[in-house]
Design an enzyme around this catalytic site. Structure first.
Site, PDB file in Angstrom:
ATOM      1  N   HIS A   1      42.240  20.542   3.842  1.00  0.00           N
ATOM      2  CA  HIS A   1      42.061  20.009   2.486  1.00  0.00           C
ATOM      3  C   HIS A   1      43.285  20.268   1.609  1.00  0.00           C
ATOM      4  O   HIS A   1      43.348  19.817   0.480  1.00  0.00           O
ATOM      5  CB  HIS A   1      40.830  20.639   1.838  1.00  0.00           C
ATOM      6  CG  HIS A   1      41.051  22.075   1.501  1.00  0.00           C
ATOM      7  ND1 HIS A   1      41.143  23.058   2.445  1.00  0.00           N
ATOM      8  CD2 HIS A   1      41.249  22.689   0.308  1.00  0.00           C
ATOM      9  CE1 HIS A   1      41.374  24.224   1.867  1.00  0.00           C
ATOM     10  NE2 HIS A   1      41.446  24.033   0.562  1.00  0.00           N
TER      11      HIS A   1
ATOM     12  N   HIS B   1      46.826  19.875  -3.061  1.00  0.00           N
ATOM     13  CA  HIS B   1      45.431  20.278  -2.880  1.00  0.00           C
ATOM     14  C   HIS B   1      44.518  19.086  -3.116  1.00  0.00           C
ATOM     15  O   HIS B   1      44.452  18.546  -4.215  1.00  0.00           O
ATOM     16  CB  HIS B   1      45.100  21.400  -3.870  1.00  0.00           C
ATOM     17  CG  HIS B   1      43.856  22.144  -3.543  1.00  0.00           C
ATOM     18  ND1 HIS B   1      42.596  21.674  -3.815  1.00  0.00           N
ATOM     19  CD2 HIS B   1      43.676  23.337  -2.916  1.00  0.00           C
ATOM     20  CE1 HIS B   1      41.700  22.544  -3.385  1.00  0.00           C
ATOM     21  NE2 HIS B   1      42.325  23.572  -2.838  1.00  0.00           N
TER      22      HIS B   1
END
Lengths: 160, 93
Positions: free
Chosen positions: A65, A80
């Site tokens: 992620h 992110h």
């Protein structure tokens, strides 16, 4: 030396297309309070995360992620995807590169299914932050409201 | 130089948010602070480095501090990692 050496400048190209969100407005305290670094966030509408710079992938989370990239100037950038997406344990993310790999600006790094993320995570807003701001003299945000992939997004001036 | 072992207690280990919080705490001390996970040794005042440690729940890592406030640093940071951080993270659920 008489200080005639110019400061190094690094341009970060937009890794995703989308609406721009100020870092203070990111729905996560650690990012909003700049505990992780300073930068910008994007509410993405494109499925591929592209590398914003030439550099090395110094961190790839096993949950895919988020990615950390370091440039040759020593700038460390955290990409992110979404908020609290670590909890998805990889669902919705398909990595296209490995940790330790050298990448070029514009290279595809990750494929993301934003529908899954929007459904299962608190937010798809994705912060792009410099985690070592101590080496940065100045950071300029070059776009407002909306950005398209590969457009110049941030201009970072490195301290001498 | 002082060292202390801690066990990572929060569910998702030291990912971005807890790493950010931890580094913010570690910058309060003048001592050099390191986190050690097996053979990996990193600077605890660098967010990216703390994240690269890959510390997961249940893992034992070491906090090492060298400097004038090493005693306080090790004690406070161990407490932060083992007690405060898991609570902060839990409140996000």
């Amino acid at each position: 030396m008489f200080g005639i050496l110019k400061n190094k400048k690094v341009i970060l190209k937009a890794p995703l297309s989308g609406e721009l969100v100020r870092i203070d407005d990111v729905p996560d305290e650690a990012f909003a309070l700049k505990m992780i670094g300073d930068g910008i966030a994007i509410k993405p509408d494109t499925p591929f995360l592209l590398s914003p710079v030439n550099g090395e992938v110094i961190q790839k989370f096993s949950t895919n992620h988020a990615l950390g990239i370091r440039t040759k100037e020593g700038l460390e950038i955290l990409l992110h995807m979404g908020i609290d997406t670590v909890d998805l344990k990889g669902l919705g993310f398909e990595p296209l590169i490995s940790e330790g790999e050298r990448v070029s600006v514009g290279q595809r790094l990750l494929k993301i299914d934003w529908d899954i993320i929007a459904d299962k995570a608190p937010s798809i807003i994705s912060p792009i932050v410099i985690t070592n701001m101590e080496i940065v003299e100045k950071m300029e945000i070059l776009k407002e409201e909306y950005v398209k992939i590969n457009q110049d997004l941030l201009a970072i001036t490195i301290k001498k | 130089m002082l060292e202390r072992e801690v066990i990572i207690k929060n569910e998702t280990g030291l990912h971005a948010r807890p790493a950010g919080r931890f580094v913010k705490e570690s910058k309060n001390y003048v001592s050099d602070i390191k986190l050690i996970n097996g053979s990996k040794e990193i600077n605890a005042k660098s967010i990216m480095s703390v994240m690269t440690l890959g510390a997961r729940k249940g893992q034992m890592i070491k906090i090492q501090a060298s400097g004038d406030d090493e005693e306080k640093a090790v004690k406070d940071l161990a407490h932060f990692l083992e007690i405060e951080l898991p609570l902060l993270e839990k409140s996000k659920e």
